[in-house]
Design a protein around this motif. Structure first.
Motif, mmCIF file in Angstrom:
data_model
loop_
_atom_site.group_PDB
_atom_site.id
_atom_site.type_symbol
_atom_site.label_atom_id
_atom_site.label_comp_id
_atom_site.label_asym_id
_atom_site.label_seq_id
_atom_site.Cartn_x
_atom_site.Cartn_y
_atom_site.Cartn_z
ATOM 1 N N ARG A 1 0.839 -1.190 0.000
ATOM 2 C CA ARG A 1 0.000 0.000 0.000
ATOM 3 C C ARG A 1 0.877 1.245 0.000
ATOM 4 O O ARG A 1 2.057 1.186 0.306
ATOM 5 C CB ARG A 1 -0.924 0.009 1.221
ATOM 6 N N GLY A 2 0.243 2.377 -0.317
ATOM 7 C CA GLY A 2 0.928 3.660 -0.287
ATOM 8 C C GLY A 2 0.659 4.469 -1.533
ATOM 9 O O GLY A 2 0.440 3.910 -2.621
ATOM 10 N N LEU B 1 2.939 -2.567 -6.522
ATOM 11 C CA LEU B 1 2.792 -3.161 -5.205
ATOM 12 C C LEU B 1 2.398 -4.632 -5.288
ATOM 13 O O LEU B 1 1.833 -5.095 -6.274
ATOM 14 C CB LEU B 1 1.723 -2.392 -4.413
ATOM 15 N N SER B 2 2.664 -5.356 -4.224
ATOM 16 C CA SER B 2 2.175 -6.720 -4.041
ATOM 17 C C SER B 2 0.693 -6.644 -3.667
ATOM 18 O O SER B 2 0.273 -5.701 -2.990
ATOM 19 C CB SER B 2 2.980 -7.386 -2.930
ATOM 20 N N PRO B 3 -0.139 -7.580 -4.111
ATOM 21 C CA PRO B 3 0.202 -8.850 -4.751
ATOM 22 C C PRO B 3 0.310 -8.794 -6.280
ATOM 23 O O PRO B 3 0.533 -9.840 -6.897
ATOM 24 C CB PRO B 3 -0.946 -9.760 -4.340
ATOM 25 N N GLU B 4 0.148 -7.618 -6.889
ATOM 26 C CA GLU B 4 0.274 -7.559 -8.347
ATOM 27 C C GLU B 4 1.670 -7.977 -8.785
ATOM 28 O O GLU B 4 1.825 -8.664 -9.812
ATOM 29 C CB GLU B 4 -0.012 -6.146 -8.855
ATOM 30 N N PRO C 1 13.533 -15.276 8.966
ATOM 31 C CA PRO C 1 12.288 -15.667 8.281
ATOM 32 C C PRO C 1 11.239 -14.554 8.337
ATOM 33 O O PRO C 1 11.255 -13.734 9.248
ATOM 34 C CB PRO C 1 11.838 -16.892 9.077
ATOM 35 N N ILE C 2 10.349 -14.536 7.368
ATOM 36 C CA ILE C 2 9.356 -13.475 7.261
ATOM 37 C C ILE C 2 8.113 -13.847 8.060
ATOM 38 O O ILE C 2 7.509 -14.900 7.840
ATOM 39 C CB ILE C 2 8.989 -13.223 5.787
ATOM 40 N N GLU C 3 7.719 -12.959 8.979
ATOM 41 C CA GLU C 3 6.545 -13.195 9.816
ATOM 42 C C GLU C 3 5.331 -12.401 9.349
ATOM 43 O O GLU C 3 4.196 -12.843 9.528
ATOM 44 C CB GLU C 3 6.878 -12.838 11.266
ATOM 45 N N ASN C 4 5.540 -11.236 8.758
ATOM 46 C CA ASN C 4 4.441 -10.394 8.299
ATOM 47 C C ASN C 4 3.736 -11.056 7.122
ATOM 48 O O ASN C 4 4.351 -11.327 6.091
ATOM 49 C CB ASN C 4 4.998 -9.023 7.888
ATOM 50 N N PRO C 5 2.431 -11.328 7.226
ATOM 51 C CA PRO C 5 1.719 -12.029 6.137
ATOM 52 C C PRO C 5 1.772 -11.283 4.812
ATOM 53 O O PRO C 5 1.847 -11.920 3.752
ATOM 54 C CB PRO C 5 0.285 -12.136 6.668
ATOM 55 N N GLU C 6 1.704 -9.958 4.837
ATOM 56 C CA GLU C 6 1.766 -9.194 3.590
ATOM 57 C C GLU C 6 3.151 -9.290 2.955
ATOM 58 O O GLU C 6 3.285 -9.478 1.741
ATOM 59 C CB GLU C 6 1.398 -7.732 3.860
ATOM 60 N N ALA C 7 4.171 -9.189 3.781
ATOM 61 C CA ALA C 7 5.534 -9.308 3.263
ATOM 62 C C ALA C 7 5.808 -10.726 2.760
ATOM 63 O O ALA C 7 6.589 -10.920 1.825
ATOM 64 C CB ALA C 7 6.547 -8.920 4.337
#
Length: 292
Positions: A77-78, A104-107, A184-190
């Motif tokens: 976002r942003g 941006l993700s998820p695109e 490891p990545i914990e943020n679901p968006e990341a």
């Protein structure tokens, strides 16, 4: 709403973890800079940027320094318009400021985001003459996820090399609570943006530090629940110093992850001297002399 009430509302929104950017933008000056908006640096609708230029009579030199700024938002976002307060904060002090959107993700995923960042940098270098910017004083700066964008351009040469450029063109880079080492990545968006768990180690800026890296300014809150400052800011500083790269670190106790960026704006500048630290770094000989 009085100015004081608006100020308190903006501070409250930011301290609560909301964006608060519309409130901040409503309170910052509009007569301290000139601007051009919606400039395309690519063909995708998100590949646009805004340019904030100093007034000729205010804090400006014949050829002002240039900062390319990337905002955060977990790469999902942003909007560049939300960061007019960043453009005003620096342009009012004599720094040409370019605020860029990116896909941006998820695109898209992290590689495309890095490619967009490099394409925006290419636009900046290609248009220095038109902006009357100093080619020896071009900096890249980012907050949070945008700190990753900035760090990848400054440290990982493959993105700028694809645009016929090199990180050595930057006089320095500035990270505000940037994400540089987060596996490891914990943020679901990341996780989506970085294809977790199939995330390659070379997606991490820390992996690309070398003796040729540009000087760095790293600023972070003492307590940050979103981006660990010990691992990211301090870890990056240690890696840069180990390679003999000049790095300046500032930590602040009165701000959090969000208000770190907000403190660049006049209404919240009392929280921490972040703008002063950024301007001092831009003016520092160690940073200005690094552009090659």
């Amino acid at each position: 709403m009085t100015r004081r009430t608006g100020l308190l509302a903006a501070a409250g929104a930011l301290l609560a973890g909301c964006s608060g950017t519309q409130a901040l933008n409503a309170l910052v000056a509009r007569d301290t800079y000139t601007s051009r908006g919606g400039i395309a640096y690519g063909t995708h609708p998100r590949q646009k940027l805004d340019v904030y230029k100093p007034l000729a009579s205010a804090h400006s030199t014949a050829t002002p320094p240039v900062v390319l700024f990337f905002y955060g938002g977990s790469w999902t976002r942003g909007e560049r318009a939300d960061y007019r307060f960043v453009g005003e904060s620096l342009a009012s002090q004599g720094v040409i400021t370019v605020v860029a959107d990116y896909r941006l993700s998820p695109e898209v995923r992290w590689r495309e985001i890095a490619q967009d960042s490099a394409l925006a940098a290419r636009w900046v270098f290609d248009n220095l003459n038109d902006m009357n910017g100093d080619p020896k004083r071009v900096f890249v700066m980012g907050h949070s996820a945008g700190g990753w964008n900035a760090a990848m351009l400054a440290l990982d040469a493959r993105w700028l090399n694809a645009q016929g450029l090199s990180p050595r063109r930057f006089a320095g880079w500035i990270g505000l609570a940037g994400a540089y080492d987060f596996l490891p990545i914990e943020n679901p968006e990341a996780q989506v943006a970085f294809n977790w768990p199939d995330t390659p180690p070379d997606s991490q800026p820390l992996r690309h530090v070398s003796k040729d890296s540009p000087p760095a300014l790293l600023i972070a809150p003492d307590s940050d629940k979103l981006v660990n400052p010990e691992r990211n800011t301090e870890g990056m500083a240690r890696a840069l110093r180990a390679q003999g790269v000049p790095v300046t670190v500032h930590r602040h106790s009165a701000i959090n992850h969000v208000t770190l960026a907000g403190s660049l704006a006049g209404p919240l500048r009392w929280l921490a001297p972040v703008r002063r630290e950024v301007l001092d770094f831009i003016a520092a000989p160690a940073a200005a002399g690094a552009a090659r």
